[in-house]
Design an enzyme around this catalytic site. Structure first.
Site, PDB file in Angstrom:
ATOM      1  N   HIS A  47       0.840  -1.208   0.000  1.00 51.62           N
ATOM      2  CA  HIS A  47       0.000   0.000   0.000  1.00 51.62           C
ATOM      3  C   HIS A  47       0.870   1.251   0.000  1.00 51.62           C
ATOM      4  O   HIS A  47       2.068   1.211   0.299  1.00 51.62           O
ATOM      5  CB  HIS A  47      -0.914   0.011   1.224  1.00 51.62           C
ATOM      6  CG  HIS A  47      -0.205   0.397   2.501  1.00 51.62           C
ATOM      7  ND1 HIS A  47      -0.112   1.693   2.930  1.00 51.62           N
ATOM      8  CD2 HIS A  47       0.452  -0.347   3.435  1.00 51.62           C
ATOM      9  CE1 HIS A  47       0.553   1.743   4.076  1.00 51.62           C
ATOM     10  NE2 HIS A  47       0.913   0.511   4.407  1.00 51.62           N
ATOM     11  N   CYS A  48       0.227   2.378  -0.336  1.00 52.45           N
ATOM     12  CA  CYS A  48       0.850   3.696  -0.164  1.00 52.45           C
ATOM     13  C   CYS A  48      -0.138   4.545   0.630  1.00 52.45           C
ATOM     14  O   CYS A  48      -0.804   4.030   1.533  1.00 52.45           O
ATOM     15  CB  CYS A  48       1.242   4.298  -1.511  1.00 52.45           C
ATOM     16  SG  CYS A  48      -0.081   4.388  -2.731  1.00 52.45           S
ATOM     17  N   THR A  49      -0.244   5.830   0.339  1.00 49.82           N
ATOM     18  CA  THR A  49      -1.150   6.680   1.116  1.00 49.82           C
ATOM     19  C   THR A  49      -2.587   6.548   0.623  1.00 49.82           C
ATOM     20  O   THR A  49      -3.483   6.176   1.372  1.00 49.82           O
ATOM     21  CB  THR A  49      -0.694   8.151   1.067  1.00 49.82           C
ATOM     22  OG1 THR A  49       0.576   8.259   1.733  1.00 49.82           O
ATOM     23  CG2 THR A  49      -1.686   9.064   1.778  1.00 49.82           C
ATOM     24  N   THR A  73       0.892   2.303  -5.494  1.00 52.52           N
ATOM     25  CA  THR A  73       0.246   1.003  -5.384  1.00 52.52           C
ATOM     26  C   THR A  73      -0.359   0.577  -6.715  1.00 52.52           C
ATOM     27  O   THR A  73      -0.302  -0.604  -7.093  1.00 52.52           O
ATOM     28  CB  THR A  73      -0.836   1.064  -4.292  1.00 52.52           C
ATOM     29  OG1 THR A  73      -0.194   1.288  -3.021  1.00 52.52           O
ATOM     30  CG2 THR A  73      -1.658  -0.206  -4.227  1.00 52.52           C
TER      31      THR A  73
END
Length: 258
Positions: free
Chosen positions: A146-148, A154
């Protein structure tokens, strides 16, 4: 491999959480196979409720790969998922200095294309994506990355996995664009904050940075074609993945009906 749930798990506190394989029987892999569900998951940042953390633990997640920058991680640390090891694999996202002072939507869209170009052309990003894919090929499953917002860094990682699985490009783009549907509530929340703190006139200007668009993903593919000739060349020469790693990922990703 794993026993995937029959229905797609939805998390109230991470609305862009989803299975890389899609829903139902999984995306067609193009050679009679399908992408296996319950192996790789993608998400936005894991600011999870206790119930959602327990739900992820219930899936048997063995590893969480966090693609965010160190300041992003420090500002909003992931909630621990019981049973899952946490790994930091940093990929540069949208530079705040490029977002501050955006003049119009065209400038915002240009920034987004440059971000995706950087996923391919930045040596640091190539090293990070290579590290991520090697971990996904060799670690226990299922795994989550995941990222933000779970849309750009992602999104490129998920696209690469689907490319390795042999999913057709139209399906990959459609899967990428699902972010705009499943995370609309989060997007509206952040756009409301833009309106409140920066002014309503800037909501439209900033919106391109909070969505995904085909031309963003195409910017990454264009850089791949220009620098490496093909996705296969990018995986091999850009990310340094050997044939065994690609084969291991494909074996994990694709299944065939008996």
């Amino acid at each position: 491999m794993t026993d995937a749930p029959t229905e797609l798990l939805r998390l109230a506190s991470a609305d862009n959480f989803r299975d890389v394989a899609g829903t139902g029987a999984g995306y067609p892999a193009g050679d009679g196979g399908r992408v296996r569900r319950g192996v790789f998951y993608r998400s936005n940042e894991l600011q999870l409720t206790h119930a959602d953390a327990a739900a992820l633990a219930g899936l048997g997640i063995t590893a969480v790969h966090d693609l965010r920058s160190t300041p992003e991680v420090e500002a909003h640390p992931d909630v621990e998922v019981p049973g899952a090891a946490w790994h930091h694999v940093e990929v540069a996202g949208i530079p705040m200095e490029m977002v501050d002072g955006l003049a119009d939507t065209a400038a915002a869209e240009r920034v987004m294309r440059e971000v995706y170009d950087g996923f391919v052309r930045s040596a640091d990003s190539r090293a990070a994506y290579g590290e991520l894919l090697r971990a996904l090929a060799t670690g226990g499953v299922p795994q989550l990355f995941h990222c933000t917002a779970g849309k750009d860094r992602t999104g490129w990682a998920a696209a690469l996995l689907l490319e390795i699985a042999g999913v057709d490009r139209d399906t990959i783009v459609a899967d990428y664009l699902l972010t705009n549907e499943v995370s609309s509530a989060t997007r509206e929340k952040y756009l409301a904050l833009v309106g409140e703190h920066l002014g309503e006139h800037l909501v439209e200007v900033y919106e391109p940075t909070m969505v995904v668009a085909p031309e963003y993903l195409q910017a990454a593919y264009d850089a791949v074609a220009a620098d490496h000739g093909s996705v296969a060349g990018y995986l091999r020469d850009g990310l340094g993945l050997d044939d065994a790693t690609i084969a291991a990922l494909r074996a994990r990703l694709v299944h065939y009906d008996a």
